[in-house]
Scaffold this motif. Structure first.
Motif, PDB file in Angstrom:
ATOM      1  N   ASP A 179       6.570   3.307  14.687  1.00 34.46           N
ATOM      2  CA  ASP A 179       7.061   3.952  13.440  1.00 34.46           C
ATOM      3  C   ASP A 179       7.969   5.135  13.749  1.00 34.46           C
ATOM      4  OD1 ASP A 179       5.796   2.187  11.782  1.00 34.46           O
ATOM      5  OD2 ASP A 179       4.222   3.544  11.111  1.00 34.46           O
TER       6      ASP A 179
ATOM      7  N   ILE B 231       0.877  -1.178   0.000  1.00 40.97           N
ATOM      8  CA  ILE B 231       0.000   0.000   0.000  1.00 40.97           C
ATOM      9  C   ILE B 231       0.912   1.225   0.000  1.00 40.97           C
ATOM     10  CG2 ILE B 231      -0.237  -0.052   2.534  1.00 40.97           C
ATOM     11  CD1 ILE B 231      -3.122   1.032   2.071  1.00 40.97           C
TER      12      ILE B 231
ATOM     13  N   PRO C   8       4.048  -8.218  10.339  1.00 38.15           N
ATOM     14  CA  PRO C   8       4.386  -7.340  11.472  1.00 38.15           C
ATOM     15  C   PRO C   8       3.315  -7.394  12.571  1.00 38.15           C
ATOM     16  CG  PRO C   8       4.645  -6.190   9.404  1.00 38.15           C
ATOM     17  CD  PRO C   8       3.961  -7.457   9.097  1.00 38.15           C
TER      18      PRO C   8
ATOM     19  N   ARG D 241       4.611  -8.420  16.070  1.00 35.74           N
ATOM     20  CA  ARG D 241       4.560  -7.381  17.105  1.00 35.74           C
ATOM     21  C   ARG D 241       3.675  -7.845  18.290  1.00 35.74           C
ATOM     22  NH1 ARG D 241       4.169  -1.939  13.332  1.00 35.74           N
ATOM     23  NH2 ARG D 241       6.122  -2.369  12.272  1.00 35.74           N
TER      24      ARG D 241
ATOM     25  N   TRP E 229       4.524   6.569   5.952  1.00 33.61           N
ATOM     26  CA  TRP E 229       5.641   5.641   6.145  1.00 33.61           C
ATOM     27  C   TRP E 229       6.084   5.038   4.812  1.00 33.61           C
ATOM     28  CZ3 TRP E 229       6.853   0.385   5.815  1.00 33.61           C
ATOM     29  CH2 TRP E 229       7.959  -0.034   6.542  1.00 33.61           C
ATOM     30  N   ARG E 230       5.093   4.660   4.024  1.00 30.36           N
ATOM     31  CA  ARG E 230       5.425   4.039   2.741  1.00 30.36           C
ATOM     32  C   ARG E 230       6.007   5.079   1.770  1.00 30.36           C
ATOM     33  NH1 ARG E 230       5.109  -1.573   3.332  1.00 30.36           N
ATOM     34  NH2 ARG E 230       3.754  -1.765   5.129  1.00 30.36           N
TER      35      ARG E 230
ATOM     36  N   ASP F 132      10.130  -5.118   5.000  1.00 31.40           N
ATOM     37  CA  ASP F 132       9.132  -4.803   6.029  1.00 31.40           C
ATOM     38  C   ASP F 132       8.265  -5.997   6.383  1.00 31.40           C
ATOM     39  OD1 ASP F 132       6.895  -3.739   7.410  1.00 31.40           O
ATOM     40  OD2 ASP F 132       5.980  -3.115   5.474  1.00 31.40           O
ATOM     41  N   ARG F 133       7.377  -6.389   5.481  1.00 30.40           N
ATOM     42  CA  ARG F 133       6.514  -7.533   5.786  1.00 30.40           C
ATOM     43  C   ARG F 133       7.084  -8.772   5.117  1.00 30.40           C
ATOM     44  NH1 ARG F 133       0.523  -4.801   4.848  1.00 30.40           N
ATOM     45  NH2 ARG F 133       0.957  -2.899   6.009  1.00 30.40           N
TER      46      ARG F 133
ATOM     47  N   TRP G 255      -3.957  -1.454  10.273  1.00 29.60           N
ATOM     48  CA  TRP G 255      -2.909  -0.444  10.031  1.00 29.60           C
ATOM     49  C   TRP G 255      -3.518   0.937   9.710  1.00 29.60           C
ATOM     50  CZ3 TRP G 255       1.295  -2.578  11.805  1.00 29.60           C
ATOM     51  CH2 TRP G 255       1.636  -3.900  11.534  1.00 29.60           C
TER      52      TRP G 255
ATOM     53  N   HIS H 174      -0.193  -0.823  16.846  1.00 27.12           N
ATOM     54  CA  HIS H 174       0.957  -1.369  16.082  1.00 27.12           C
ATOM     55  C   HIS H 174       1.602  -0.333  15.163  1.00 27.12           C
ATOM     56  CE1 HIS H 174       0.146  -6.002  16.498  1.00 27.12           C
ATOM     57  NE2 HIS H 174       0.325  -5.385  17.680  1.00 27.12           N
ATOM     58  N   ASN H 175       0.924   0.799  14.971  1.00 27.24           N
ATOM     59  CA  ASN H 175       1.609   1.900  14.269  1.00 27.24           C
ATOM     60  C   ASN H 175       1.072   3.236  14.772  1.00 27.24           C
ATOM     61  OD1 ASN H 175      -0.780   2.296  12.938  1.00 27.24           O
ATOM     62  ND2 ASN H 175       0.003   1.724  10.893  1.00 27.24           N
TER      63      ASN H 175
ATOM     64  N   TYR I  51      10.451   2.522  13.744  1.00 27.08           N
ATOM     65  CA  TYR I  51      10.387   1.387  12.788  1.00 27.08           C
ATOM     66  C   TYR I  51      10.897   1.906  11.432  1.00 27.08           C
ATOM     67  CZ  TYR I  51       8.543  -2.615  10.195  1.00 27.08           C
ATOM     68  OH  TYR I  51       8.422  -3.725   9.392  1.00 27.08           O
TER      69      TYR I  51
ATOM     70  N   ASP J 275       0.264   5.805   2.671  1.00 27.80           N
ATOM     71  CA  ASP J 275       0.603   6.443   3.956  1.00 27.80           C
ATOM     72  C   ASP J 275       2.003   7.019   3.966  1.00 27.80           C
ATOM     73  OD1 ASP J 275       2.477   4.372   5.176  1.00 27.80           O
ATOM     74  OD2 ASP J 275       0.708   3.149   4.602  1.00 27.80           O
TER      75      ASP J 275
HETATM   76  C1  FRU Z   1       2.530   1.416   7.067  1.00 29.03           C
HETATM   77  C2  FRU Z   1       2.563   0.524   8.152  1.00 29.03           C
HETATM   78  C3  FRU Z   1       3.400   1.029   9.226  1.00 29.03           C
HETATM   79  C4  FRU Z   1       3.741  -0.189   9.969  1.00 29.03           C
HETATM   80  C5  FRU Z   1       3.976  -1.117   8.864  1.00 29.03           C
HETATM   81  C6  FRU Z   1       3.804  -2.529   9.127  1.00 29.03           C
HETATM   82  O1  FRU Z   1       1.734   0.905   6.023  1.00 29.03           O
HETATM   83  O2  FRU Z   1       1.272   0.314   8.612  1.00 29.03           O
HETATM   84  O3  FRU Z   1       2.794   2.033   9.956  1.00 29.03           O
HETATM   85  O4  FRU Z   1       4.767  -0.054  10.802  1.00 29.03           O
HETATM   86  O5  FRU Z   1       3.155  -0.713   7.865  1.00 29.03           O
HETATM   87  O6  FRU Z   1       3.929  -3.290   7.950  1.00 29.03           O
END
Ligand code: FRU
Length: 928
Positions: free
Chosen positions: A254, A46, A174, A178, A51-52, A126-127, A202, A227-228, A277, A49
């Protein structure tokens, strides 16, 4: 040759240079535009967001250091099956390496394994998937992050309280890890309880929704662990919504820097803490290139994490700001660097072009210098050649001037001598004419007198032509033109030939629409043109032919006078030279002085007219005279027409007409009345007078056959097989030389001696004649007694030849014709010898075997052996009989049949007649 080699070297140099230049240009272009080396595909679960987005930015930043790589990015929008399809598409496009952050572990496991099994490296970021089939993993340890959060929460709650856990998407690694870590981190705090677990997927909104559902639990909670950070923010929002303000702690994961990031949330106390993260974008790209470049790399790349709370958040922000500004600096510098690189590249291209141009200029300069040098050399050579040519030209000019002087002298001499000839010729002419009119002389020497008379005129004509020609050519004779009726003028001339034409049944006529056409001309000159051309037409037109003089007025104020005959015509070669002075065709029929037509042309030109000839062999000849009408083209024409008297014209015509008179040739049959002559001679000559003369003189001793052209000469020879041939060299149809070659190489005629009788008197011509195997070459004018002696000699020599052949001495140095004769005799004797016993053996059989006719065989045997064929055969039979009687013991009756006699009686009679005794008497005598 050397010159050509130099050019080759030069060309090779140019082509080598071209290749180097092309290589340089290609190289500089390559530098300026580096094509991508590797294709990296990145499949994001995805991408919406922060983070991505941060992860992608980091990747792009790192990729900027690898401008040669191609990067394909696909966002699955949190949809696992969409992500599977996107990966498949990437594989089809052909990626060298796949980076994937799988949305959910299980659904993406298959495609990741497939990719890996295909040999395409896979970096999981990441995943994770549910499988261990990947090349490398980049990301933080989610279990550790969960555990860190659990332990932190335990400390924060001082070992007592209720916690609600807001988890990520079920099935995503995750979330699972987690959760596990978080539980483990809280293990030692037995008074802390996780009172609820909800899945926020998420996402902030999902988290809020799930938490609102469990309001009583929330109200009883001391802390919330999301978790985030986005779900942590949602949790805070729910707390606010429920107006829970009594220090409920909110923890997230994060800790992203920047606007809306976790760091800001901690700093603003929206949330209490966040576990860093790291996205791992940069590390994933670094690992990718290590894998692609076959460098060593770590399979598990675990990124470090730390808790951010109020104690360190400012420091972190500061650090982040610093890093951010440094990053911006780096970006700026990178932009600058890129600009510089671009400038460098374009400068490099310009530099290359300059270097190439310089090299080209140098090479062209070199080539130009080389060419200059070569040109100088060539020019020098040309100059030398030019000088040589100039010298040769001068020499030629000098020679032609000398030749001209010589010709002039010769012509002068001939003209003078011609003048001298006129008086004696006239002195011969009048006594001859006197004698001709005297009956007495006519009986005794009528024919000879006629011959003398005719040839005196011929000489007179030649002499006059020579004088006229010289007058026009060298003295530029003035012409006295006057207006005259040309129809009448030519009619008189034509009339003077009419007698001769009628004798030969040639129709000689004038064709004109008008009876009076006035033309300005010199009456004393133009008549010569018509005399010449009409006399020629008569000479070359056969009996029963047609000659027409056609007048035609043209629109352009000119008149055409065409003299047209249907005579023997000329070959193109002859036609082309017909107006040249002294031109005589080698094999042609124009046997004049070669001056008449040249003179005619000069006369017509003097009148500002022109003359041309159209001729076709065996079809006829037309001379067309074109004359201007009026008198404007003449300077001082006389006003009065001049009337030429008919008698005057007739007198002038005599010298042309007399020559045309053909003596009646004696028919061969007439000869049969005289005593039969032993030897025969064939005379091939187209001059009828000479033919007549020779026939008459030689006819006293020999049987004479005649022919007036090459072809009939050959036919006569094969038919008559004469004992000797006298032939002219220049003959219509076929030359005497060709006749000689033909006859001497034919077994039927090879034995016949040939005398070439000709006016071609140069040494070369004589050698040429003898080379053609002629037995004698006699030059005209000839002495008749000498000719007769030669004839006798050649006929006598054949007797010697006969002796030679009948003897057994062979001579291989004999000419072809002699060898042919020897072969003939050998064949002949052989055939006779083989058939001696055959009483029915006949001449016809020999003819058949040798391939000649009866008369040819008869003549040839008679000529070569001096006896008839039957005499020869009889002689051979008797000789053999004599031998058998003398040397063998056969009875006479048997010998009779062995030598081809039908009865012993007949044998005996013939034997006795030859040897004076009968065979038995002879045998007896021998054995005494
Ligand atoms: C972003 C996110 C992060 C989280 C991660 C886990 O899409 O949700 O906030 O740490 O993915 O995969």
């Amino acid at each position: 040759m050397a010159f050509r080699n130099k050019w080759h070297t030069k060309n090779r140099l140019i082509s080598t240079l071209m290749v180097i230049i092309a290589m340089l240009i290609t190289e500089s272009c390559k530098k300026a535009d580096k094509t991508s080396q590797y294709t990296i595909g990145f499949s994001q679960c995805i991408g919406s967001d922060l983070w991505r987005r941060t992860m992608l930015d980091e990747m792009r930043m790192e990729l900027s250091l690898h401008p040669d790589a191609r990067f394909i990015y696909a966002d699955a929008d949190g949809n696992s099956s969409k992500q599977v399809e996107q990966v498949k598409k990437m594989l089809d496009e052909g990626v060298d390496l796949l980076i994937i952050s799988p949305n959910e572990a299980q659904p993406l496991t298959g495609i990741v394994e497939q990719t890996y099994n295909k040999g395409i490296p896979v970096i999981v970021i990441d995943r994770k998937t549910s499988s261990a089939l990947y090349t490398a993993y980049v990301g933080a340890d989610n279990y550790q992050i969960g555990k860190m959060a659990g332990e932190y929460a335990g400390t924060l709650l001082k070992g007592k309280g209720n916690i609600v856990e807001v988890m990520g998407l079920p099935g995503s690694s995750p979330a699972i890890e987690r959760d596990r870590g978080f539980s483990d981190g809280l293990k030692k705090y037995t008074d802390i309880h996780i009172t609820a677990r909800v899945y926020g997927d998420w996402l902030k909104d999902s988290a809020e929704k799930q938490l609102i559902r469990i309001e009583p639990v929330i109200k009883n909670a001391n802390a919330l662990f999301a978790h985030n950070d986005v779900m942590a923010l949602g949790s805070r929002k729910v707390l606010d919504k429920f107006k829970i303000r009594h220090g409920v702690k909110v923890l997230g994961v994060d800790a992203l820097p920047g606007n809306g990031g976790g760091l800001q949330m901690v700093a603003s106390k929206t949330i209490d803490a966040s576990m860093i993260y790291p996205t791992g974008g940069k590390e994933a790209i670094m690992t990718a290139f290590r894998i692609l470049n076959k460098e060593s790399f770590a399979r598990e790349n675990l990124l470090q994490s730390v808790v951010i709370d109020s104690t360190n958040v400012q420091l972190m922000k500061l650090q982040w700001n610093k890093i951010n500004s440094q990053q911006k600096d780096i970006e700026r510098q990178q932009a600058l660097l890129e600009e510089q690189i671009n400038i460098y590249n374009s400068q490099q291209v310009i530099l290359n072009i300059i270097v190439i141009s310089l090299v080209l200029a140098l090479v062209s300069g070199g080539l130009a210098f080389y060419s200059l040098m070569e040109n100088r050399k060539i020019n020098k050579r040309l100059e030398v050649k030019n000088n040589e040519i100039l010298a040769q030209r001068n020499q030629l000019i000098e020679m032609s001037a000398r030749a001209e002087v010589a010709t002039e002298a010769k012509l002068k001499f001939f003209t003078n001598i011609s003048h001298e000839f006129r008086t004696p010729l006239t002195l011969i002419l009048s006594p001859v004419e006197d004698m001709m009119s005297n009956e007495k002389f006519n009986i005794v020497a009528g024919k000879s007198l006629k011959l003398i008379h005719k040839n005196v005129y011929r000489l007179l004509r030649l002499v006059n032509q020579l004088i006229d020609y010289r007058k026009i050519e060298y003295d530029k004779q003035q012409i006295n033109v006057s207006p005259n009726n040309i129809i009448e003028f030519t009619r008189d001339i034509i009339n003077s030939f009419q007698d001769n034409a009628q004798k030969r049944n040639i129709s000689l006529s004038q064709v004109s629409d008008e009876q009076n056409i006035t033309v300005w001309y010199d009456v004393n000159l133009l008549d010569k043109v018509f005399f010449n051309i009409i006399a020629n037409a008569l000479k070359f037109t056969n009996d029963n032919g047609r000659i027409q003089i056609i007048f035609k007025k043209n629109d352009n104020n000119t008149i055409d006078i065409a003299i047209q005959d249907n005579g023997i015509g000329m070959e193109p070669e002859e036609t082309a030279h017909v107006f040249e002075q002294f031109y005589q065709a080698e094999n042609g029929s124009s046997k004049g002085s070669g001056l008449g037509l040249a003179l005619s042309k000069e006369i017509v030109t003097l009148h500002h007219g022109s003359i041309q000839v159209i001729s076709k062999k065996w079809q006829g000849t037309t001379f067309i005279i074109n004359m201007l009408l009026g008198d404007e083209h003449f300077d001082h024409p006389a006003q009065q027409s001049i009337n030429k008297k008919q008698t005057d014209i007739e007198e002038r015509a005599k010298i042309y007409v007399t020559d045309l008179e053909v003596p009646a040739i004696k028919k061969q049959e007439e000869e049969t009345f005289g005593a039969p002559k032993e030897q025969s001679i064939l005379i091939i000559e187209d001059n009828k007078d000479l033919l007549n003369y020779l026939s008459e003189k030689l006819g006293e001793t020999y049987e004479i056959f005649t022919a007036d052209n090459g072809a009939s000469g050959l036919n006569e020879t094969f038919e008559r097989v004469p004992d000797l041939i006298i032939s002219d060299v220049v003959l219509p149809g076929m030359s005497g030389k060709n006749i000689t070659v033909n006859l001497k190489t034919d077994i039927r005629t090879s034995h016949i001696p040939i005398i070439l009788l000709t006016a071609q008197g140069s040494v070369e011509q004589q050698i040429d004649g003898i080379t053609c195997m002629a037995d004698a070459y006699i030059i005209k004018p000839f002495n008749f007694d000498y000719l007769l002696a030669t004839v006798k000699n050649l006929i006598k020599n054949r007797v010697i030849l006969k002796e030679h052949f009948t003897s057994d001495v062979s001579n291989s140095n004999m000419p072809v014709s002699k060898n042919l004769d020897k072969k003939f005799l050998n064949d002949f004797a052989g055939i006779v010898e083989q058939n001696l016993a055959n009483e029915n053996f006949s001449v016809d059989e020999i003819c058949k075997i040798i391939g000649v006719s009866r008369i040819q065989l008869y003549r040839k045997v008679k000529a070569l052996l001096g006896c008839s064929i039957s005499d020869y055969i009889l002689n051979r039979r008797l000789k053999k009989a004599k031998y058998l009687l003398m040397n063998e013991g056969y009875p006479i009756s048997e010998i009779t049949y062995m030598v081809g006699f039908s009865t012993p009686n007949y044998f005996s009679t013939v034997f006795k007649a030859k040897y004076g005794c009968t065979p038995s008497e002879y045998k007896r005598k021998q054995h005494l």
